[in-house]
Write an enzyme that holds these catalytic residues in place. Structure first.
Site, PDB file in Angstrom:
ATOM      1  N   CYS A 166      12.787  11.327   7.424  1.00  0.00           N
ATOM      2  CA  CYS A 166      12.724  10.776   8.785  1.00  0.00           C
ATOM      3  C   CYS A 166      14.041  11.011   9.523  1.00  0.00           C
ATOM      4  O   CYS A 166      14.060  11.229  10.727  1.00  0.00           O
ATOM      5  CB  CYS A 166      12.378   9.302   8.737  1.00  0.00           C
ATOM      6  SG  CYS A 166      13.435   8.363   7.644  1.00  0.00           S
ATOM      7  N   GLU A 180       8.568  15.793  16.131  1.00  0.00           N
ATOM      8  CA  GLU A 180       8.972  15.751  14.730  1.00  0.00           C
ATOM      9  C   GLU A 180       8.089  16.706  13.905  1.00  0.00           C
ATOM     10  O   GLU A 180       6.876  16.556  13.871  1.00  0.00           O
ATOM     11  CB  GLU A 180       8.822  14.326  14.189  1.00  0.00           C
ATOM     12  CG  GLU A 180       9.383  14.160  12.810  1.00  0.00           C
ATOM     13  CD  GLU A 180       9.317  12.725  12.307  1.00  0.00           C
ATOM     14  OE1 GLU A 180       8.294  12.067  12.530  1.00  0.00           O
ATOM     15  OE2 GLU A 180      10.295  12.282  11.680  1.00  0.00           O
ATOM     16  N   GLU A 185       9.731   1.552  10.628  1.00  0.00           N
ATOM     17  CA  GLU A 185      10.695   2.661  10.522  1.00  0.00           C
ATOM     18  C   GLU A 185       9.888   3.923  10.756  1.00  0.00           C
ATOM     19  O   GLU A 185       9.046   4.287   9.935  1.00  0.00           O
ATOM     20  CB  GLU A 185      11.357   2.639   9.144  1.00  0.00           C
ATOM     21  CG  GLU A 185      12.696   3.323   9.136  1.00  0.00           C
ATOM     22  CD  GLU A 185      12.591   4.778   8.749  1.00  0.00           C
ATOM     23  OE1 GLU A 185      12.322   5.595   9.657  1.00  0.00           O
ATOM     24  OE2 GLU A 185      12.774   5.088   7.565  1.00  0.00           O
ATOM     25  N   LYS A 211       0.842  -1.204   0.000  1.00  0.00           N
ATOM     26  CA  LYS A 211       0.000   0.000   0.000  1.00  0.00           C
ATOM     27  C   LYS A 211       0.878   1.255   0.000  1.00  0.00           C
ATOM     28  O   LYS A 211       1.589   1.509   0.967  1.00  0.00           O
ATOM     29  CB  LYS A 211      -0.889   0.043   1.234  1.00  0.00           C
ATOM     30  CG  LYS A 211      -1.874   1.203   1.166  1.00  0.00           C
ATOM     31  CD  LYS A 211      -2.490   1.545   2.506  1.00  0.00           C
ATOM     32  CE  LYS A 211      -2.121   2.905   3.012  1.00  0.00           C
ATOM     33  NZ  LYS A 211      -2.357   4.037   2.140  1.00  0.00           N
ATOM     34  N   GLY A 252       6.611   5.326   8.451  1.00  0.00           N
ATOM     35  CA  GLY A 252       5.706   6.462   8.610  1.00  0.00           C
ATOM     36  C   GLY A 252       5.822   7.042  10.003  1.00  0.00           C
ATOM     37  O   GLY A 252       6.847   6.878  10.671  1.00  0.00           O
ATOM     38  N   GLY A 253       4.778   7.685  10.447  1.00  0.00           N
ATOM     39  CA  GLY A 253       4.796   8.364  11.739  1.00  0.00           C
ATOM     40  C   GLY A 253       4.727   7.393  12.913  1.00  0.00           C
ATOM     41  O   GLY A 253       4.190   6.294  12.785  1.00  0.00           O
ATOM     42  N   THR A 258       1.155   6.316  13.933  1.00  0.00           N
ATOM     43  CA  THR A 258       0.614   5.279  13.043  1.00  0.00           C
ATOM     44  C   THR A 258       1.297   3.943  13.344  1.00  0.00           C
ATOM     45  O   THR A 258       0.649   2.896  13.335  1.00  0.00           O
ATOM     46  CB  THR A 258       0.816   5.661  11.557  1.00  0.00           C
ATOM     47  OG1 THR A 258       0.462   7.024  11.389  1.00  0.00           O
ATOM     48  CG2 THR A 258      -0.025   4.808  10.642  1.00  0.00           C
ATOM     49  N   GLY A 259       2.577   3.989  13.645  1.00  0.00           N
ATOM     50  CA  GLY A 259       3.318   2.772  14.002  1.00  0.00           C
ATOM     51  C   GLY A 259       2.668   2.054  15.191  1.00  0.00           C
ATOM     52  O   GLY A 259       2.578   0.821  15.211  1.00  0.00           O
TER      53      GLY A 259
HETATM   54  P1  NDP Z   1       1.401   8.274   8.293  1.00  0.00           P
HETATM   55  O1  NDP Z   1       2.243   7.578   9.263  1.00  0.00           O
HETATM   56  O2  NDP Z   1      -0.049   8.419   8.604  1.00  0.00           O
HETATM   57  O3  NDP Z   1       1.499   7.594   6.834  1.00  0.00           O
HETATM   58  C1  NDP Z   1       2.380   6.576   6.450  1.00  0.00           C
HETATM   59  C2  NDP Z   1       1.613   5.435   5.802  1.00  0.00           C
HETATM   60  O4  NDP Z   1       0.772   4.824   6.761  1.00  0.00           O
HETATM   61  C3  NDP Z   1       0.701   5.871   4.671  1.00  0.00           C
HETATM   62  O5  NDP Z   1       0.691   4.880   3.664  1.00  0.00           O
HETATM   63  C4  NDP Z   1      -0.636   5.950   5.351  1.00  0.00           C
HETATM   64  O6  NDP Z   1      -1.707   5.831   4.460  1.00  0.00           O
HETATM   65  C5  NDP Z   1      -0.564   4.757   6.268  1.00  0.00           C
HETATM   66  N1  NDP Z   1      -1.507   4.774   7.374  1.00  0.00           N
HETATM   67  C6  NDP Z   1      -2.139   5.843   7.932  1.00  0.00           C
HETATM   68  N2  NDP Z   1      -2.932   5.434   8.942  1.00  0.00           N
HETATM   69  C7  NDP Z   1      -2.810   4.096   9.036  1.00  0.00           C
HETATM   70  C8  NDP Z   1      -3.362   3.109   9.893  1.00  0.00           C
HETATM   71  N3  NDP Z   1      -4.216   3.416  10.859  1.00  0.00           N
HETATM   72  N4  NDP Z   1      -3.000   1.825   9.712  1.00  0.00           N
HETATM   73  C9  NDP Z   1      -2.137   1.498   8.747  1.00  0.00           C
HETATM   74  N5  NDP Z   1      -1.587   2.383   7.896  1.00  0.00           N
HETATM   75  C10 NDP Z   1      -1.904   3.669   8.035  1.00  0.00           C
HETATM   76  O7  NDP Z   1       2.013   9.644   7.995  1.00  0.00           O
HETATM   77  P2  NDP Z   1       1.279  11.052   7.853  1.00  0.00           P
HETATM   78  O8  NDP Z   1       1.141  11.350   6.455  1.00  0.00           O
HETATM   79  O9  NDP Z   1       0.037  11.168   8.654  1.00  0.00           O
HETATM   80  O10 NDP Z   1       2.361  11.948   8.528  1.00  0.00           O
HETATM   81  C11 NDP Z   1       2.337  12.139   9.921  1.00  0.00           C
HETATM   82  C12 NDP Z   1       3.716  12.294  10.448  1.00  0.00           C
HETATM   83  O11 NDP Z   1       4.396  11.054  10.357  1.00  0.00           O
HETATM   84  C13 NDP Z   1       4.590  13.245   9.663  1.00  0.00           C
HETATM   85  O12 NDP Z   1       4.351  14.565   9.979  1.00  0.00           O
HETATM   86  C14 NDP Z   1       5.932  12.760  10.079  1.00  0.00           C
HETATM   87  O13 NDP Z   1       6.221  13.277  11.334  1.00  0.00           O
HETATM   88  C15 NDP Z   1       5.758  11.273  10.163  1.00  0.00           C
HETATM   89  N6  NDP Z   1       6.203  10.554   8.946  1.00  0.00           N
HETATM   90  C16 NDP Z   1       7.373   9.892   9.013  1.00  0.00           C
HETATM   91  C17 NDP Z   1       7.855   9.253   7.897  1.00  0.00           C
HETATM   92  C18 NDP Z   1       9.142   8.515   7.930  1.00  0.00           C
HETATM   93  O14 NDP Z   1       9.796   8.382   6.904  1.00  0.00           O
HETATM   94  N7  NDP Z   1       9.546   7.972   9.061  1.00  0.00           N
HETATM   95  C19 NDP Z   1       7.155   9.299   6.611  1.00  0.00           C
HETATM   96  C20 NDP Z   1       5.880   9.968   6.668  1.00  0.00           C
HETATM   97  C21 NDP Z   1       5.461  10.579   7.803  1.00  0.00           C
HETATM   98  P3  NDP Z   1      -2.436   7.133   3.875  1.00  0.00           P
HETATM   99  O15 NDP Z   1      -1.395   7.979   3.238  1.00  0.00           O
HETATM  100  O16 NDP Z   1      -3.355   6.552   2.903  1.00  0.00           O
HETATM  101  O17 NDP Z   1      -3.089   7.785   5.043  1.00  0.00           O
END
Ligand code: NDP
Length: 489
Positions: free
Chosen positions: A283, A384, A249, A174, A227-228, A231-232
């Site tokens: 990140c 962050e 990560e 995804k 991701g964030g 969400t992790g």
């Molecule tokens: P998210 O953590 O929400 O997004 C990362 C991925 O997770 C996307 O594919 C997202 O889908 C998916 N996702 C969102 N909610 C869920 C869930 N409940 N269960 C499973 N998967 C999910 O990042 P955000 O865009 O909300 O950004 C928030 C913060 O996260 C940023 O401001 C930053 O601080 C951090 N971040 C860190 C990253 C890194 O590289 N470590 C990368 C991105 C964000 P969808 O896009 O469809 O919502």
């Protein structure tokens, strides 16, 4: 890529349309760039079914067959590099030179894992019983759910899919709902490279629906996420259902420590790169500059001057150095952190505003922003921001520098700059982070493990460690002496 066509899911080798579509926005001008179909739980179920079927063959296929397909994918990524880079620039906003670098790293990642998969692995043990021979083999795990973020759309797909497929697993992948377009194009490349149907499945759709369905699916054996941190946590909760393996990560608030013996111009240059490359949406960004008091004022003057010269522009524009942020919502989050920092008393020395003049009117552009005199309890130091906002702190002694560097719940990355190599090594060894640099910041290699300590995640991507994450460990014991065990009379 034809942006007028709605991007489809790819399940079991078939391109799938659904009853919902999502507009994909170009963050440079807020226009609708394209549309994609959005899936739901039913599509995740179907993708898992197809993946399980495909695993029967792919999981036992020869390593040379899998390697040949990965090499073909790498070649095709390179052949289409300009197109893929333009897709990521239009969809994410990053400058074209950044996207071209991502494309090249993505090809390198497929090539690296294609090359790694037939190298020696496993272990043989001498055990106390001379009649027993014991050894360990690594086997694919099965169906892996993979969830990628929006900051490096193509490269994150490559980091996830290349080791997963190389090790013989199958994937339900995804991309972020914000940036799915290069993933759609990558799956076309998979088809062209001859990846069998169902080995990799693309399911677009909201994280709260598709992502949640993946993490909680009881027939997915492992979930891998970038991701964030919040969400992790949700992913971990979903994974509890069937105790599936997880690799996460997550976020960071990484320190960039600069001592006074390091060349000032070079230090300024690295500090800028550490925070402002990729608009700070990284990140591992060096989002906290920890600066020695003896050079503090002089260094900051030069840093603010250089940051003010960064060319912020539409990523496709010649010479663009920083593009727009990925979305309106994310830009608003970043701007809210700028307000918070001001209210908390941090000293703004550069930037601090959205750019809206002329051609920037509709885009999500934010100036490179620097706050000096930040205190350890400020939110700008602890949370962050994931944007072009730098928090600067002052230190006097080496011990203070390390203490400030480690005063965070995160532990993803860190860099130290000093000409005194003993001091640099002492400091970097004391920094609690998984990815570190001495006299550099950001260089990343497919060969070396990527991941963090503390709340920055679990597990590693890239390198041999990254391949291990996609394998189960099996011990096999062989009895060399035929006959009975004789335990019961
Ligand atoms: P998210 O953590 O929400 O997004 C990362 C991925 O997770 C996307 O594919 C997202 O889908 C998916 N996702 C969102 N909610 C869920 C869930 N409940 N269960 C499973 N998967 C999910 O990042 P955000 O865009 O909300 O950004 C928030 C913060 O996260 C940023 O401001 C930053 O601080 C951090 N971040 C860190 C990253 C890194 O590289 N470590 C990368 C991105 C964000 P969808 O896009 O469809 O919502």
């Amino acid at each position: 890529m034809d942006f007028s066509k709605t991007g489809r899911l790819c399940i079991g080798g078939k391109w799938v349309e659904t009853d919902k579509t999502k507009d994909i926005i170009n963050p440079a001008d807020a226009s609708v760039l394209s549309k994609v179909y959005a899936g739901n739980e039913t599509h995740v179920d179907l993708a898992v079914k197809e993946a399980k079927e495909a695993f029967k063959q792919w999981g036992v296929s020869s390593v040379s067959y899998r390697a040949a397909i990965l090499f073909k994918i790498a070649d095709l990524i390179e052949k289409n590099s300009r197109e893929l880079a333009e897709i990521d620039t239009l969809n994410n906003g990053k400058p074209l030179r950044d996207s071209l670098g991502d494309v090249s790293d993505s090809a390198a990642c497929f090539r690296y894992y294609g090359g790694l998969i037939d190298k020696p692995s496993g272990q043989v043990y001498s055990v106390p019983d001379p009649n027993m021979q014991s050894f360990v083999v690594r086997e694919p795990i099965g169906v892996c759910g993979q969830i990628a973020p929006w900051n490096y759309p193509l490269m994150m797909a490559a980091w996830k899919l290349a080791p997963c497929l190389a090790a013989g697993n199958v994937s339900v992948f995804k991309p972020s709902d914000l940036t799915p377009l290069s993933s759609v194009r990558l799956f076309e490349i998979f088809e062209e490279a001859g990846l069998p149907a169902g080995v990799a499945n693309l399911v677009m759709g909201p994280g709260s629906v598709v992502g949640q369905a993946i993490s909680g699916h009881t027939e997915i054996d492992k979930v891998v996420f970038t991701g964030g941190t919040d969400t992790g946590r949700k992913i971990m909760t979903g994974a509890v259902k069937n105790i599936k393996g997880i690799s996460l990560e997550l976020g960071g608030k990484s320190p960039c420590i600069i001592f006074d013996d390091y060349d000032l111009e070079a230090g300024v240059d690295w500090a800028l790169f550490a925070i402002f490359c990729n608009q700070g949406e990284v990140c591992s960004a060096g989002s906290r500059l920890i600066l020695q008091d003896t050079i503090y004022d002089k260094f900051l003057d030069r840093l603010a001057q250089r940051a003010g010269q960064i060319k912020v522009a539409n990523g496709l524009e010649e010479g663009a150095e920083m593009g727009p942020l990925v979305s309106k919502a994310h830009m608003e989050t970043v701007l809210s952190y700028i307000d918070i920092a001001k209210k908390e008393g941090a000293r703004l020395i550069c930037g601090g505003k959205r750019i809206t003049e002329g051609k920037f009117a509709n885009g999500y552009f934010v100036e490179p922003t620097i706050f000096a005199d930040c205190k350890p309890d400020m939110r700008i130091v602890n949370e962050e921001v994931f944007g072009p906002v730098l928090a600067v702190q002052k230190f006097h002694t080496q011990e203070e520098a390390v203490e400030l560097a480690n005063a965070t719940v995160y532990g993803l990355a860190g860099g130290v700059f000093s000409n005194d190599i003993s001091r640099a090594l002492q400091v970097i060894k004391a920094v609690k982070a998984g990815i570190t640099w001495v006299n550099a910041y950001h260089p990343t290699f497919a060969q070396a493990p990527w991941g963090g300590y503390k709340q920055s995640g679990i597990g590693r991507e890239l390198g041999t460690f990254g391949l291990d994450e996609y394998t189960e460990i099996k011990q096999i014991n062989i009895n060399l002496a035929a006959g009975k065990v004789g335990w019961f009379a």
